[in-house]
Design an enzyme around this catalytic site. Structure first.
Site, mmCIF file in Angstrom:
data_model
loop_
_atom_site.group_PDB
_atom_site.id
_atom_site.type_symbol
_atom_site.label_atom_id
_atom_site.label_comp_id
_atom_site.label_asym_id
_atom_site.label_seq_id
_atom_site.Cartn_x
_atom_site.Cartn_y
_atom_site.Cartn_z
ATOM 1 C CE LYS A 154 -3.448 -0.294 2.952
ATOM 2 N NZ LYS A 154 -4.652 -0.720 2.201
ATOM 3 N NE ARG A 168 -6.716 2.840 4.380
ATOM 4 C CZ ARG A 168 -7.082 4.085 4.065
ATOM 5 N NH1 ARG A 168 -6.200 5.061 4.096
ATOM 6 N NH2 ARG A 168 -8.335 4.336 3.732
ATOM 7 N N GLY A 193 -5.638 -11.068 6.717
ATOM 8 C CA GLY A 193 -5.738 -11.523 8.107
ATOM 9 C C GLY A 193 -5.280 -10.479 9.113
ATOM 10 C CG MET A 225 -5.292 -3.252 12.823
ATOM 11 S SD MET A 225 -4.236 -1.907 13.390
ATOM 12 C CE MET A 225 -4.324 -0.807 11.982
ATOM 13 N NE ARG A 246 -9.129 -1.941 -5.244
ATOM 14 C CZ ARG A 246 -9.722 -2.208 -4.085
ATOM 15 N NH1 ARG A 246 -9.019 -2.678 -3.073
ATOM 16 N NH2 ARG A 246 -11.005 -2.001 -3.928
ATOM 17 C CG HIS A 295 -23.803 -41.086 -12.185
ATOM 18 N ND1 HIS A 295 -24.957 -40.618 -12.778
ATOM 19 C CD2 HIS A 295 -23.260 -41.965 -13.047
ATOM 20 C CE1 HIS A 295 -25.112 -41.219 -13.939
ATOM 21 N NE2 HIS A 295 -24.087 -42.042 -14.135
ATOM 22 N NE ARG A 301 -14.749 -40.703 -19.767
ATOM 23 C CZ ARG A 301 -14.605 -39.407 -19.485
ATOM 24 N NH1 ARG A 301 -13.949 -39.033 -18.426
ATOM 25 N NH2 ARG A 301 -15.126 -38.485 -20.266
ATOM 26 N NE ARG A 348 -10.794 -45.852 -19.342
ATOM 27 C CZ ARG A 348 -11.131 -45.038 -18.345
ATOM 28 N NH1 ARG A 348 -10.200 -44.423 -17.645
ATOM 29 N NH2 ARG A 348 -12.392 -44.817 -18.058
ATOM 30 C CB SER A 370 -2.703 -41.969 -21.483
ATOM 31 O OG SER A 370 -3.529 -40.888 -21.142
ATOM 32 N N GLY A 373 -3.332 -41.672 -15.972
ATOM 33 C CA GLY A 373 -4.663 -41.556 -15.381
ATOM 34 C C GLY A 373 -4.452 -41.010 -13.981
ATOM 35 C CB THR A 374 -3.535 -37.631 -12.826
ATOM 36 O OG1 THR A 374 -4.517 -36.966 -13.623
ATOM 37 C CG2 THR A 374 -2.197 -37.568 -13.512
ATOM 38 C CG ASN A 375 -9.149 -38.602 -12.283
ATOM 39 O OD1 ASN A 375 -8.569 -37.534 -12.168
ATOM 40 N ND2 ASN A 375 -10.169 -38.775 -13.098
ATOM 41 C CG ASP A 376 -8.179 -44.775 -11.135
ATOM 42 O OD1 ASP A 376 -9.009 -44.027 -10.593
ATOM 43 O OD2 ASP A 376 -8.495 -45.791 -11.763
ATOM 44 C CB CYS A 436 -6.422 -39.025 -20.259
ATOM 45 S SG CYS A 436 -6.236 -40.638 -19.506
ATOM 46 C CE1 TYR A 465 -3.012 -37.268 -24.603
ATOM 47 C CE2 TYR A 465 -1.150 -37.981 -25.934
ATOM 48 C CZ TYR A 465 -2.260 -38.282 -25.165
ATOM 49 O OH TYR A 465 -2.616 -39.586 -24.959
#
Lengths: 887, 887
Positions: free
Chosen positions: A25, A95, A104, A106, A339, A457, A565, A621, A770, A772-775, A837, A857
């Site tokens: 500031k 200020r 967070g 004052m 700003r 789902h 899928r 897949r 490829s 499968g970053t979820n699993d 993927c 990719y």
């Protein structure tokens, strides 16, 4: 501590590069001052003074005090007033302001310098006792809270009771005398609670406030905030002390907010609102309607011209759209704040593109200016913002799939299907959806569920379809029989056929039929995407299971399908019956017979995708889901199936029991199922290659590039056994048809073990990976996506994970498995094609990681394709900047 | 092919080092010949001849044929007979024999050389037409099957129908004429099925047999066998052709089997059985009772002395107990086979120890001679082998926990508890067990379940307790109400109170009350363990949850506790009530109140363990189980709990529903639960340190070394947050008590992510690692231990995994995570203590891996401690040999 060291800086002594010692500031105020802008004068006590404060045991050092006193004297001189003078008092604001913005810490204290005497002086000078006493009241309240540690309730209680007594509805209904009474009561309360008086000496007020700012640097909130946001290496906060100016000193005074460009549309047109003879609070209170800043041109052409001039200057200086606060005090224009302005996604894109055209910023800068996630807003239909501002929010759920939907409420998938067929717009409302609802979901404009999270789902399927969805709306209850929907907290009942509107980006549910705006992919958005592609190196593919999805994704710029899928294809209509026949088959022959029924559907699916992608790679897949997902769970459904399939209930139940798994995530699925029942993948391989041959033979496409992907591989043998079978089938078909098809066979890397033996999997013949970053996240970090919601939020709050690892790839942990797999895989085959993927594929931080780690990719849902394109470009730009930085 | 190359070797031309070209059997026969032992003469066609056979397109090469003809002529000369001579025929056997033993290959053909004419000659020469015709019948049958590819049924059918017609019960009841009839029918069958005659020319028979042996090298069974057993680099099989000798040519002939030492006890005493005027088959048929070989000393002292002499010579030569077959033909002793004898575990140990004492083998060799897994047999009570041989097996289940149990059948845990208290021996029979059955299981001598696998609750708990258990005995059904147990296939019904006997090492269930033998840990076993400890470098700890288990393990040589699972402690008696109170508690205070009730139990548990281990390290894993494991699942039990806890059923059900997880394996447990409810670990930490202080204060132990272990850690923060809390509690207690306690805080490495960030976890203060290889395997390979049984067996059969990865550590995959974690962990703290506490810790191959990778210790169930000790020693010996080998 050094006697000669400078600890206190007048605004004109600093600049924007001095954030480390002046705080954000302070540096910003200094920069504006240096631009020659009329900022109310003041000074900044440096962060180094704060460090010193702690070094010497929480005391303001003598040298700092000395320099502060000098600067205050200079300020008084500039303003021609003395702090808290009994006749014409100088008032100041105090200020905090650290290097990084820290909510967070004052709050601000305004009107410092008022006391029992100067309030009278202020009354006279301004000829506005009400204003003077209200300012004093506000000071005592803020000071009491922030400096003297009083509770908020202590003051609110007094204020409310006086308002009650006086019959005042708003604060503004209170008279000067009422406010005087409140001041008296406030002071008495402080005395009663704290045992000391509200300090009357202005200089004491100021130093107590400075102390409070320094102390706030190490309060619990501030420490936690730094921890959570990984803010490290800072030495303290600065303190800004600035002369107060007032917009409510008469008709030649006023206050307003303006933007250098329109923050909603991005239009390069001065935009804002103001009120004469008013304070900022008056705008917020909403009693007087602010005027458009354009009217100021007529009302006060001189001030208007000055304001526009300043705005242009500041925008040019910061090279971005500015959000500014101004006050006119007795005909003099002051700028209180400037700003970079917040803006909508559309404005963000337009402004970035315009600024490049205006040669204010480079292409690279423009690309970095836009938060890729924000693009989401542009890709979906939106509720009309004006309609929204007047509409009634009746419920709040999770923003499960973005976009807007307006339609009649229906409660079953079949009704949705029927009504949609007759041309009506419907919103499907369900407690939760299940695979049987697919057709109805497809027919609906939007989906609303009472249960289920962001990965339920309904949410997953809706995102896949690009359909708007609000999920987990706990406040609604559904009576399917009575065909009603009840908003529990408000007691509202909505019947079938009545209209509601959904905003899938916010999770809000509105009453009635709101207007909508279409997505726009051309214009500035198109320009931005073209620019992105100029820089981007990593490919962007899409996760698409249907020709429709594939077409949408291509419109968004997808360069291929990274994940189709096939299990979703097994659920539709007649297919599920064949799938169930296969599951219930007693032997190989019966299984083959059931699979033969699925084959024509599958072949049609794949042909459709190949046509939609017209020569781009299509990664398919093979079946991933465990068999139990295809059988019903409820007694009622089992009984129905029993009749339909002519298999007795006991047999069905026994089969379901037999297929039940304690941990389906780690279960008998993907390639494991194919090792047990190889005929399933045989059928799929045959459908893929036959479809490819057919579309090529019929010349429906220039070329066709199927990439067959085997899921859940954990060992080399699983891969090689299945690859060998597939190759045999595919090669025989190619030979028979005499049509050459370029095809590849590769594997998902989604089991940690597969990443660890990636070299061996390539040796066994994998032509691509490829991730499968979820699993991979589920297994690698031991988290079940269906369950972890219970504690993951708390984990992110406690900074155990920086982000939800199912939203932003966990680079520290799971990222290592990816690095290991790429290194090992490419140690065997240098040009191994590697993609990702999982749902992370469209998340900007993850895209940057993938670029850095040399993936070929990313693949993501159609609506995330533009996000990935921009994120890919940003990764390149940032890399360039880093390299420059290192040189 | 080389004209000058030698392809055929008379036995006397080879030796035991020529296995590569003569095969194992050929080299062995040659070696015996060279020792001067009277082996029936013969020759071996080399593996190189087999390779040549395939090179030239499955034809016997002319050179090979030439050399074979020469060797046959030599053999005829030696024997003074011609192959298939019409008057006094030479008969030969033809056997395959590769470098490695391959049961998947061709069987033996005996009596080759018989035909319609020579069978008459043989009848006359032997004066035994029945023998001659039976030999001929056998030849046709074997030759038909093996060489001519006839089905087994083709011959069996004829044999049975003739026996029926003649009223013959055994083959031996058939007369020479009956056999002649069978021969006629056999030959007719061959003609009918194959369209050709059974070959009458002896030389043609021989070459067809040689062809068949060569072909068998590449039959499906043999190829699969080599694949499965990773037998690579072999060029082919050899063929052994050997003169037949007969033990049934009169009273001066006979046949027998002998062992150089007792294979049951290991006693160094000549042991065996024989029959005069008999063939091997006569012994098997069981019509005549064989005589102890000791009686031969009187019956024929000369032959006996010769036999003993040969046996001693061969044992000394091979330096191991030999299993030999001999035949006496007309007063001449022939040795047909000598090989290292199979033996019981007890014999194995005794023989190894004795051979060292006799200075025949070194200590190192003795250690390598014993299969560590076999030791299991010695550590448990056994059924009396003589009683077993006479008992009736009524059912077969899985050998879930070794040992023997004899007792009355009971059907509920409470009955088990009550009857055991009154001094009865009981066997608890359940469909499956659950945590509530713990007390009853503890009281029982053995456990029998109808459902569940090797890792079911019953199996795991029983192994932990060292109680005999037969699980998954699908043939039994239990009627709890009627208190009966039915053996379905046999229709046997057993009532409560009736006796059964279990063998937990074989999974067999016997009718009635069999005798038992105690385990013996002294004597030779003790000597072996001492020798092991001399070599062993890796530490061996135990997994023990109770002082009893700890004491058992110490007796077996455990050097500390590597894993004490505290959740088992939460199930017993009154504790589960407090646990449930905690789970149902609405707020922190209520939870703390419930935990306070658990504290004294926990403290007592830990004090007991510290005393039992008397100064050895005790690693205590803090609560690992998810909360839902402590709540009932069945409606009935929920209702009961509702009454007991005075909480209504709906609330209970809602809580159970709320705690339900789709994938509990990846759920809210271990440190995750402690992040949500830190008060749980606070209580446990307090109980541990208070117990440690108490036992030290009371001087019940010299010293106490608690090691506190945090489970399911996946991130550094989880560890550091919980460690900080524990340290605070522990340090305060130590300060207060003024008693110094050496303690460590460490972590399980069982989530793959933890292995990948092991360096950071050590930086965060972890003082030791313990690999939880069960979970690490589940997550790392994506396999649910509760579910994977469905396909893992098939996976092992198809060699996708070399071994069940839950039994033998998957070194290729999960092993990498272990290596990464050790490397990273020790990169920060060089002397980081690292152990393993999964069930793999007692598996010999895994112990060797752990030794190689520098782990400080393995920890396993008490009964596996001796196995781990031996395996640890073997690892060192093998390492020494490898180093020598490299030099």
């Amino acid at each position: 501590m050094a006697k000669n060291k400078k600890y206190v800086y007048a605004f004109e002594e600093g600049n924007k590069d001095m954030k480390e010692i002046l705080g954000g500031k302070g540096a910003n105020l200094a920069e504006m001052k240096n631009l020659g802008i009329n900022v109310p004068p003041g000074f900044t006590i440096s962060t180094e003074a704060c460090a010193l404060y702690y070094e010497v045991g929480k005391k303001i050092n003598a040298e700092v005090k000395k320099q502060t006193d000098i600067k205050l004297a200079e300020l008084e001189k500039k303003m021609g007033k003395k702090l808290g003078d009994a006749n014409d008092p100088l008032l100041v604001s105090v200020r905090s302001g650290a290097f990084a913005s820290m909510p967070g810490m004052m709050d601000t204290i305004l009107n410092l310098g008022l006391n029992d005497k100067s309030v009278v002086g202020l009354s006279k000078v301004t000829n506005n006792p009400r204003f003077a006493w209200d300012s004093y009241r506000r000071l005592i309240q803020m000071f009491g809270n922030v400096v003297m540690d009083m509770g908020h309730g202590d003051f609110e209680h007094i204020l409310e009771s006086v308002k009650d007594t006086k019959g005042a509805k708003y604060d503004t209904d209170l008279t000067a005398d009422d406010l005087k009474e409140i001041v008296t009561k406030y002071k008495a309360k402080i005395k009663a609670v704290k045992g000391i008086e509200f300090p009357q000496e202005p200089i004491k007020q100021m130093y107590l406030a400075i102390n409070a700012v320094f102390n706030s640097w190490n309060n619990y909130r501030a420490i936690r905030y730094r921890e959570i946001n990984s803010i490290k290496g800072l030495i303290g906060t600065a303190v800004n002390i600035q002369a107060m100016v007032f917009g409510n000193l008469g008709d030649d005074s006023g206050t307003g907010v303006c933007f250098t460009r329109n923050p909603s549309t991005g239009e390069a047109k001065f935009y804002g609102e103001y009120l004469m003879n008013a304070q900022g609070e008056d705008v917020v209170a909403g009693i007087r309607t602010p005027l458009s800043v354009a009217t100021l041109a007529k009302a006060n052409p001189k001030i208007y011209k000055e304001l526009v001039g300043i705005c242009n200057k500041v925008e040019k200086h910061y090279k971005d759209m500015q959000d500014m606060e101004f006050t006119i005090e007795r005909g003099v224009l002051y700028i209180l704040q400037a700003r970079n302005g917040k803006r909508t996604a559309a404005a963000s894109v337009k402004i970035a593109v315009d600024l490049v055209k205006e040669k204010l910023i480079s292409l690279e800068t423009a690309l970095l200016r836009i938060d890729p996630n924000q693009l989401n807003q542009l890709l979906h239909k939106q509720l009309d913002p004006i309609a929204v501002s007047k509409a009634r929010v009746i419920a709040q759920g999770l923003p499960a799939s973005p976009g807007a939907a307006v339609g009649e409420v229906v409660f079953t998938a079949s009704e949705a299907f029927a009504k949609a067929k007759s041309g009506l717009d419907v919103i499907l409302v369900r407690t939760e959806t299940s695979p049987e609802d697919i057709d109805g979901m497809h027919s609906s404009k939007g989906i609303l569920t009472a249960r289920g999270g962001m990965t339920s789902h309904a949410a997953v399927v809706a995102r896949g379809m690009g359909t708007c969805c609000v999920a987990g709306c706990a406040d609604i209850s559904i009576d399917e029989k009575a065909k009603t929907l009840t908003i529990k907290s408000q007691g509202i009942v909505i019947k079938e056929g009545e209209f509601i509107s959904l905003d899938g980006s916010t999770g809000k549910v509105y009453e009635g039929k709101l207007g909508t705006q279409d997505a726009s992919l051309l214009g500035n958005f198109g320009v931005l995407m073209n620019w992105s592609d100029k820089f981007r190196k990593i490919g962007v593919r899409t996760n698409a299971d249907t020709p429709h999805d594939a077409e949408v994704a291509r419109k968004f710029g997808a360069e291929g399908i990274g994940l189709c899928r096939t299990e979703h294809m097994f659920f539709e209509g007649a297919r599920i019956k064949a799938v169930r026949e296969m599951i219930l088959a007693g032997d190989l022959e019966a299984r083959k017979k059931a699979l033969a029924k699925l084959y024509p559907y599958q072949k049609g699916d794949f042909a459709g995708l190949f046509e939609a992608m017209d020569g781009l790679a299509v990664t398919i897949r093979l079946l991933d889901a465990p068999l139990h997902e295809f059988l019903p769970k409820e007694k009622k459904d089992i009984e129905e199936l029993s009749k339909e399939m002519k298999v007795d209930v006991k047999t069905l139940e026994a089969k379901i029991e037999d297929l039940h798994e304690f941990n389906p995530m780690l279960g008998h699925r993907g390639c494991r199922l194919a090792i047990t029942y190889p005929e399933i993948y045989d059928m799929q391989a045959m459908a893929i290659i036959d479809a490819a041959i057919e579309v090529k033979k019929n010349k429906k496409v220039k070329s066709v590039k199927p990439e067959i992907m085997i899921p859940i591989v954990a060992t080399t043998k699983e891969f090689s056994i299945l690859k060998d079978r597939i190759v045999k089938i595919v090669e025989a078909k190619i030979k028979e048809s005499k049509i050459k098809i370029e095809y590849k066979i590769g594997t998902m890397i989604e089991v940690p073990r597969a990443a660890l033996i990636a070299d061996k999997i390539v040796e066994a013949g994998a032509e691509f990976f490829s991730f499968g970053t979820n699993d991979l996240t589920q297994m690698g970090a031991g988290l079940s996506r269906d369950d972890a919601g219970k504690f993951l939020k708390e984990y992110v709050n406690q900074d155990i994970f920086a982000y939800d690892p199912f939203e932003v790839l966990d680079q520290e942990g799971i990222g290592q498995l990816i690095k290991i797999a790429i290194k090992k895989g490419r140690s065997v085959k240098k040009d191994l094609k590697v993609g990702i993927c999982g749902e992370h594929g469209g998340e900007p931080k993850t895209v940057e990681f993938c670029h850095r780690e040399g993936l070929n990719y990313v693949s993501c849902s159609p609506f995330r394709v533009p996000i990935a394109r921009l994120a890919g470009a940003q990764a390149v730009v940032r890399e360039m900047l880093n390299k420059k930085g290192k040189k």
